[in-house]
Design a protein around this motif. Structure first.
Motif, mmCIF file in Angstrom:
data_model
loop_
_atom_site.group_PDB
_atom_site.id
_atom_site.type_symbol
_atom_site.label_atom_id
_atom_site.label_comp_id
_atom_site.label_asym_id
_atom_site.label_seq_id
_atom_site.Cartn_x
_atom_site.Cartn_y
_atom_site.Cartn_z
ATOM 1 N N GLY A 70 0.787 -1.224 0.000
ATOM 2 C CA GLY A 70 0.000 0.000 0.000
ATOM 3 C C GLY A 70 0.816 1.269 0.000
ATOM 4 O O GLY A 70 0.318 2.334 0.373
ATOM 5 N N LEU A 71 2.083 1.215 -0.451
ATOM 6 C CA LEU A 71 2.965 2.383 -0.477
ATOM 7 C C LEU A 71 3.112 2.878 -1.915
ATOM 8 O O LEU A 71 3.706 2.193 -2.751
ATOM 9 N N VAL A 72 2.576 4.040 -2.203
ATOM 10 C CA VAL A 72 2.601 4.593 -3.558
ATOM 11 C C VAL A 72 3.859 5.430 -3.733
ATOM 12 O O VAL A 72 3.926 6.576 -3.296
ATOM 13 N N SER A 73 4.862 4.846 -4.366
ATOM 14 C CA SER A 73 6.119 5.552 -4.598
ATOM 15 C C SER A 73 6.131 6.163 -5.996
ATOM 16 O O SER A 73 5.915 5.462 -6.986
ATOM 17 N N MET A 90 4.774 12.480 -2.097
ATOM 18 C CA MET A 90 5.496 13.698 -2.442
ATOM 19 C C MET A 90 6.985 13.605 -2.105
ATOM 20 O O MET A 90 7.831 14.114 -2.846
ATOM 21 N N ILE A 91 7.317 12.934 -1.002
ATOM 22 C CA ILE A 91 8.736 12.817 -0.648
ATOM 23 C C ILE A 91 9.467 11.900 -1.620
ATOM 24 O O ILE A 91 10.603 12.187 -2.041
ATOM 25 N N THR A 92 8.850 10.780 -1.990
ATOM 26 C CA THR A 92 9.502 9.914 -2.981
ATOM 27 C C THR A 92 9.626 10.617 -4.329
ATOM 28 O O THR A 92 10.630 10.456 -5.029
ATOM 29 N N LEU A 93 8.619 11.411 -4.683
ATOM 30 C CA LEU A 93 8.700 12.202 -5.911
ATOM 31 C C LEU A 93 9.847 13.204 -5.829
ATOM 32 O O LEU A 93 10.605 13.374 -6.796
ATOM 33 N N ALA A 94 10.005 13.842 -4.670
ATOM 34 C CA ALA A 94 11.081 14.820 -4.494
ATOM 35 C C ALA A 94 12.455 14.159 -4.604
ATOM 36 O O ALA A 94 13.360 14.687 -5.259
ATOM 37 N N PHE A 95 12.613 12.990 -3.999
ATOM 38 C CA PHE A 95 13.886 12.268 -4.097
ATOM 39 C C PHE A 95 14.175 11.888 -5.547
ATOM 40 O O PHE A 95 15.318 11.990 -6.027
ATOM 41 N N GLY A 96 13.147 11.433 -6.254
ATOM 42 C CA GLY A 96 13.324 11.077 -7.653
ATOM 43 C C GLY A 96 13.787 12.250 -8.495
ATOM 44 O O GLY A 96 14.683 12.122 -9.335
ATOM 45 N N GLN A 97 13.194 13.416 -8.272
ATOM 46 C CA GLN A 97 13.585 14.611 -9.023
ATOM 47 C C GLN A 97 14.991 15.076 -8.646
ATOM 48 O O GLN A 97 15.738 15.560 -9.505
ATOM 49 N N MET A 98 15.355 14.913 -7.383
ATOM 50 C CA MET A 98 16.712 15.274 -6.962
ATOM 51 C C MET A 98 17.751 14.462 -7.721
ATOM 52 O O MET A 98 18.736 15.006 -8.241
ATOM 53 N N PHE A 99 17.526 13.159 -7.828
ATOM 54 C CA PHE A 99 18.487 12.311 -8.537
ATOM 55 C C PHE A 99 18.422 12.548 -10.042
ATOM 56 O O PHE A 99 19.442 12.439 -10.738
ATOM 57 N N LEU A 138 14.165 5.530 4.912
ATOM 58 C CA LEU A 138 14.053 5.946 6.313
ATOM 59 C C LEU A 138 13.366 7.301 6.439
ATOM 60 O O LEU A 138 12.597 7.531 7.372
ATOM 61 N N VAL A 139 13.657 8.183 5.483
ATOM 62 C CA VAL A 139 13.030 9.507 5.500
ATOM 63 C C VAL A 139 11.576 9.417 5.036
ATOM 64 O O VAL A 139 10.666 9.928 5.697
ATOM 65 N N SER A 140 11.350 8.744 3.905
ATOM 66 C CA SER A 140 10.009 8.696 3.306
ATOM 67 C C SER A 140 8.999 7.970 4.184
ATOM 68 O O SER A 140 7.837 8.375 4.292
ATOM 69 N N LEU A 141 9.432 6.894 4.828
ATOM 70 C CA LEU A 141 8.507 6.068 5.604
ATOM 71 C C LEU A 141 8.133 6.681 6.943
ATOM 72 O O LEU A 141 7.340 6.087 7.698
ATOM 73 N N ARG A 142 8.697 7.836 7.244
ATOM 74 C CA ARG A 142 8.237 8.571 8.429
ATOM 75 C C ARG A 142 6.903 9.253 8.172
ATOM 76 O O ARG A 142 6.271 9.769 9.092
ATOM 77 N N THR A 143 6.492 9.260 6.914
ATOM 78 C CA THR A 143 5.243 9.925 6.529
ATOM 79 C C THR A 143 4.225 8.889 6.064
ATOM 80 O O THR A 143 4.532 7.706 5.924
ATOM 81 N N ARG A 144 3.025 9.352 5.765
ATOM 82 C CA ARG A 144 1.953 8.484 5.280
ATOM 83 C C ARG A 144 1.270 9.146 4.091
ATOM 84 O O ARG A 144 1.348 10.357 3.906
ATOM 85 N N GLY A 145 0.569 8.340 3.313
ATOM 86 C CA GLY A 145 -0.303 8.852 2.266
ATOM 87 C C GLY A 145 0.361 9.805 1.294
ATOM 88 O O GLY A 145 1.398 9.509 0.695
ATOM 89 N N ILE A 146 -0.237 10.999 1.151
ATOM 90 C CA ILE A 146 0.250 11.977 0.190
ATOM 91 C C ILE A 146 1.656 12.453 0.541
ATOM 92 O O ILE A 146 2.444 12.782 -0.348
ATOM 93 N N GLY A 147 1.978 12.460 1.834
ATOM 94 C CA GLY A 147 3.321 12.849 2.242
ATOM 95 C C GLY A 147 4.369 11.894 1.699
ATOM 96 O O GLY A 147 5.423 12.325 1.205
ATOM 97 N N PHE A 148 4.096 10.593 1.767
ATOM 98 C CA PHE A 148 5.020 9.593 1.232
ATOM 99 C C PHE A 148 5.168 9.757 -0.278
ATOM 100 O O PHE A 148 6.275 9.691 -0.820
#
Length: 341
Positions: free
Chosen positions: A81-84, A141-150, A129-139
């Motif tokens: 149930g984790l939408v990355s 957006m953080i995975t999206l942000a990491f993807g754009q950073m790389f 470790l950073v992303s999984l501290r959040t839930r739902g839309i937060g997760f």
């Protein structure tokens, strides 16, 4: 709530050297459909040769590689149930490990694969470790942000082509494996990797670990109350998922002989999510079927109309609306009508 038992037949019961569970129904519609789909994969080179169209073999190899990506992402999306929206960065890491190492004269495929896995494990552990501290839309957006950073990190590497990407002089050389310069050999290696990945995922989701992972998807509060550490289980699944995507990236670089920042784009991550939704979330065969249909539709419609993405979007919407398990669920549902397994 009781903890998942280790004594369940589907977890540890076996008939074939401890690998296949006793509860598997060999004559069920689901099993027969899976075997037919795998058989179709195996005969693609013969069909391509018979038609005299090597393009079909290249397209099939691309489908298999992206099916590996979708299968890896499905481990956390469909079963956890984790939408990355950043998993394409792991595909890009695998591809760039091949490209950069080849640029510096390293052609050994096992070394490249080992580097890709190690780097991906480190990156995914930190980002997870950073992303999984959040839930739902937060997760998301953080995975999206990491993807754009790389993505922008590899765009900035001007020495390795920057925004234009990096050409790869020759394919990786894997000792004890067929020469990947042979298109048929490359195809069967990718198929073998896909089958291994699907088998391992199938085993995982029918293990204690898989039951706990799915338990967090169904009711996180009850699982935590029962004493299961959420971060440990979800982070393990996240890292495993990332490694599978990195392996697909290594294969993709060998197919295209090219490493591009576009492999890390958010659109690439979104396409993987769409393939899973189309094929069937939470199923082992769904990502393969969804990837095949998605890429075949893309290939067919892109030559017919400029608005092909809209038609694919409508098709995915209808499948998601009327079939909870996507195309795989619809296929099994239609095939099982009137059939007793």
């Amino acid at each position: 709530m009781t903890s998942p038992s280790r004594d369940k037949p589907c977890c540890v019961g076996s008939t074939l050297f401890g690998f296949l569970p006793e509860s598997i129904q060999w004559r069920s519609v689901r099993t027969i459909a899976a075997l037919l789909l795998i058989a179709l994969l195996l005969i693609v080179p013969m069909v391509s040769q018979w038609l005299g169209q090597s393009f079909y073999l290249t397209l099939a190899t691309r489908i298999v590689i992206f099916a590996i990506v979708a299968s890896g992402l499905n481990l956390i999306l469909g079963f956890g149930g984790l939408v990355s929206m950043g998993h394409a960065m792991f595909v890009g890491i695998g591809a760039y490990v091949v490209g950069i190492s080849s640029f510096h004269g390293l052609q050994d495929g096992w070394t490249q694969l080992g580097l890709a896995v190690l780097i991906t494990m480190g990156v995914s552990a930190i980002t997870g470790l950073v992303s999984l501290r959040t839930r739902g839309i937060g997760f998301i957006m953080i995975t999206l942000a990491f993807g754009q950073m790389f993505y922008f990190l590899f765009v900035s590497l001007k020495q390795y082509g920057g925004d234009d990407g990096l050409l790869i002089a020759q394919r990786s050389q894997f000792a004890f494996l067929p020469d990947l310069n042979n298109r048929v050999a490359l195809y069967y290696v990718t198929v073998a990797v896909l089958l291994i990945v699907m088998f391992l995922i199938w085993r995982v989701v029918h293990s204690r670990f898989g039951y706990v992972l799915r338990g967090f998807q169904s009711n996180e509060q009850r699982m935590v109350a029962a004493g299961f550490p959420r971060l440990r289980y979800q982070l393990s699944a996240y890292v495993a998922s990332a490694v599978i995507c990195a392996i697909a990236g290594v294969l993709l670089a060998n197919l295209t002989l090219f490493s591009s920042p576009s492999y890390l784009s958010w659109q690439a991550s979104g396409d993987s999510v769409l393939m899973i939704v189309l094929g069937g979330m939470g199923t082992v065969m769904g990502p393969l079927l969804g990837t095949a249909v998605f890429l075949l539709l893309e290939e067919a419609l892109s030559g017919m109309t400029q608005h092909w993405m809209a038609w694919i979007g409508l098709f995915i919407f209808l499948i998601a609306l009327f079939s909870r398990k996507g195309l795989w669920g619809a296929l099994i549902g239609l095939s099982s009508k009137g059939v007793k397994s």
